[in-house]
Design an enzyme around this catalytic site. Structure first.
Site, short mmCIF file in Angstrom:
data_model
loop_
_atom_site.label_atom_id
_atom_site.label_comp_id
_atom_site.label_asym_id
_atom_site.label_seq_id
_atom_site.Cartn_x
_atom_site.Cartn_y
_atom_site.Cartn_z
N GLY A 158 0.81 -1.22 0.00
CA GLY A 158 0.00 0.00 0.00
C GLY A 158 0.84 1.26 0.00
O GLY A 158 0.53 2.23 -0.70
N ASN B 242 -8.19 4.34 8.25
CA ASN B 242 -7.70 3.17 8.98
C ASN B 242 -7.83 3.30 10.50
O ASN B 242 -7.84 2.30 11.19
CB ASN B 242 -6.24 2.89 8.61
CG ASN B 242 -5.38 4.12 8.66
OD1 ASN B 242 -5.63 5.11 7.96
ND2 ASN B 242 -4.37 4.10 9.49
N GLN C 248 -7.88 -0.14 3.25
CA GLN C 248 -8.77 -0.67 4.30
C GLN C 248 -10.06 -1.27 3.75
O GLN C 248 -10.74 -2.00 4.47
CB GLN C 248 -9.12 0.43 5.31
CG GLN C 248 -7.97 0.82 6.22
CD GLN C 248 -7.58 -0.28 7.20
OE1 GLN C 248 -8.41 -1.09 7.62
NE2 GLN C 248 -6.31 -0.33 7.55
N SER D 136 -3.45 -3.32 -0.62
CA SER D 136 -2.33 -4.01 0.02
C SER D 136 -2.71 -5.44 0.38
O SER D 136 -3.80 -5.69 0.90
CB SER D 136 -1.93 -3.25 1.29
OG SER D 136 -1.02 -4.02 2.05
N HIS E 185 -1.58 -7.60 2.71
CA HIS E 185 -1.70 -8.07 4.10
C HIS E 185 -2.90 -7.50 4.85
O HIS E 185 -3.16 -7.89 5.98
CB HIS E 185 -0.39 -7.84 4.87
CG HIS E 185 -0.10 -6.43 5.26
ND1 HIS E 185 -0.27 -5.99 6.54
CD2 HIS E 185 0.34 -5.38 4.55
CE1 HIS E 185 0.08 -4.71 6.61
NE2 HIS E 185 0.45 -4.32 5.42
N THR F 276 12.42 -7.82 -10.56
CA THR F 276 11.93 -9.18 -10.73
C THR F 276 10.75 -9.40 -9.79
O THR F 276 10.80 -9.03 -8.62
CB THR F 276 13.05 -10.20 -10.45
OG1 THR F 276 14.14 -9.89 -11.32
CG2 THR F 276 12.59 -11.62 -10.69
N CYS G 44 0.40 1.46 17.11
CA CYS G 44 0.51 1.40 18.57
C CYS G 44 1.98 1.36 18.93
O CYS G 44 2.49 0.37 19.44
CB CYS G 44 -0.22 0.17 19.10
SG CYS G 44 -0.74 0.27 20.82
C1 LIG Z 1 -1.81 -0.39 6.02
C2 LIG Z 1 -2.17 0.81 5.23
C3 LIG Z 1 -1.30 1.32 4.26
C4 LIG Z 1 0.08 0.77 4.03
O1 LIG Z 1 0.05 -0.48 3.39
P1 LIG Z 1 1.39 -1.39 3.42
O2 LIG Z 1 1.08 -2.52 2.52
O3 LIG Z 1 1.55 -1.81 4.85
O4 LIG Z 1 2.50 -0.54 2.94
C5 LIG Z 1 -1.70 2.42 3.53
N1 LIG Z 1 -2.89 2.97 3.71
C6 LIG Z 1 -3.77 2.51 4.63
C7 LIG Z 1 -5.10 3.17 4.77
C8 LIG Z 1 -3.43 1.42 5.42
O5 LIG Z 1 -4.29 0.99 6.33
#
Ligand SMILES: *Cc1c(COP(=O)(O)O)cnc(C)c1O
Length: 390
Positions: free
Chosen positions: A76, A156, A184, A204, A206, A242, A330
């Site tokens: 992200g 977020n 989000q 993103s 994760h 890559t 946090c």
């Molecule tokens: C977590 C988050 C990001 C960053 O994403 P990453 O993959 O951790 O770099 C950006 N924007 C928002 C709103 C997020 O919650």
């Protein structure tokens, strides 16, 4: 403190999510035998190439994009950086101004601020007390030099969903690009790039039960954008390096899972959220809820607890096995109040006492009840020791 029968209650899905089992399964071969470079001409390379293109289709399908409009990045943060830099650099003759909001993720805020130190201009539009950006304020901030507007889809920290569609109408009328940080929302609520009317969108892995270190940027066909990472011609020349095969395949799998369980997930999690809010509201005095009451992420509960600090609450929750956060990262060093809460007009003193619970696809009613049982006595005890309490 009594020991609970539940050993870990994970309620920090806004920070990161556990990979879905299908994600891990899909990734496994690419951590082992399937290591062919997707740019290679032999069969092993072609297999990797095909896997990337499948993942691209899976991601595109989730957000209603064309496959030629999705490019993989490292996450992200990179997508946010690229959206701002890439559009500004590609339109240097036309202007140098970006309009964004005061409550963006640091990946957008810090990028905009950095750009202002390098000859660009940025305007940070404020929000109301629910954290909502007014499309009219965006209209007023746009100048003849504006290239791109960036407003997040959902915040977020407090979970407020922004009026991106209305902002898109403003941008279209003004002839400027619109980027949204949808990290989000993608995979967690319905997201469609055409419904939103955006030109660029960040996501993103994760945050949607995929792996860390992988993300994507949606770039609407015909949008002028300069690449951010220079080198080889990967990602159709938009992002060199890559490819992160396991990550890309994992993100694709996560997108497919998310598309399949969307409606069910949103409804169930929304009910659990209601249960948590009702339970805590009944038990904890001098507590308020942050963010928009209805136009919000279904999985986010952001509490303002008066007289004590959010960090102290989080540490006590950790003792009883509950993972929550203060909303902003946090972190131990940053005791500064959240920029989001301050922009919403929450007094700095009250902004210190925030706790964010973010629910996920694995959250159960038992876990919610455990929080309702354990949090009120923790707050009572912390308040009894606090010099700020009445
Ligand atoms: C977590 C988050 C990001 C960053 O994403 P990453 O993959 O951790 O770099 C950006 N924007 C928002 C709103 C997020 O919650």
């Amino acid at each position: 403190m009594e020991v609970s029968p539940i050993d870990k209650v994970y309620l920090d899905h806004a920070a990161t999510t556990p990979p879905h089992p299908d994600v891990a399964t899909a990734m496994q071969p690419y951590l082992e035998g399937m290591f062919g470079n997707p740019s290679a001409l032999y069969a092993m390379g072609r297999e990797s190439r095909a896997a990337i293109e499948k993942a691209r289709r899976q991601v595109a399908a989730l957000i209603g994009a064309g496959t030629g409009e999705v490019f993989f990045t490292s996450g992200g943060s990179e997508s946010d950086n690229m959206a701002l830099w890439g559009t500004l650099l590609a339109n240097e003759g036309k202007g140098n101004h970006v309009v964004t909001s005061a409550i963006e993720h640091h990946a957008v805020l810090e990028t905009a601020e950095f750009l202002t130190a390098h000859g660009y201009e940025a305007t940070f539009v404020g929000v109301d007390s629910a954290g909502v950006v007014d499309p009219d304020d965006i209209r007023k901030a746009i100048t003849g030099r504006t290239i791109v507007v960036s407003v997040m889809h959902a915040n977020n920290e407090v979970g407020t969903i922004e009026p991106v569609r209305e902002i898109a109408d403003v941008c279209r009328e003004a002839g400027v690009l619109l980027h949204t940080d949808a990290v989000q929302t993608v995979g967690n609520v319905h997201v469609d790039v055409d419904d939103l009317g955006v030109d660029l969108l960040s996501m993103s892995g994760h945050k949607l039960y995929g792996p860390k270190g992988i993300g994507a940027i949606y770039v609407r066909n015909g949008t002028k954008i300069t690449r951010f990472i220079h080198g080889g011609e990967q990602e159709h020349g938009k992002r060199a390096g890559t490819e992160n095969m396991a990550g890309i395949v994992g993100l694709g799998a996560a997108a497919e899972v998310a598309a399949g369980e969307m409606d069910d997930k949103v409804g169930r999690i929304g009910k659990l959220r209601g249960r948590l809010v009702d339970g805590l509201s009944a038990e904890i005095p001098d507590m308020f809820l942050n963010g928009h009451p209805t136009n919000r992420l279904p999985n986010n509960v952001h509490l303002g607890v008066k007289f004590i600090e959010g960090e102290a609450i989080c540490l006590q929750l950790d003792v009883v096995g509950i993972c929550a956060s203060t909303g902003s990262a946090c972190s131990s060093e940053a005791l500064e109040p959240s920029h989001v809460l301050l922009a919403m007009g929450v007094p700095a003193r009250d902004a210190q006492g925030s706790v964010r619970f973010s629910l996920g696809r694995g959250t159960t009613a038992e876990e919610i009840d455990y929080v309702i049982e354990t949090l009120p006595p923790i707050i009572e005890r912390l308040r009894s020791m606090s010099p700020h309490a009445r």
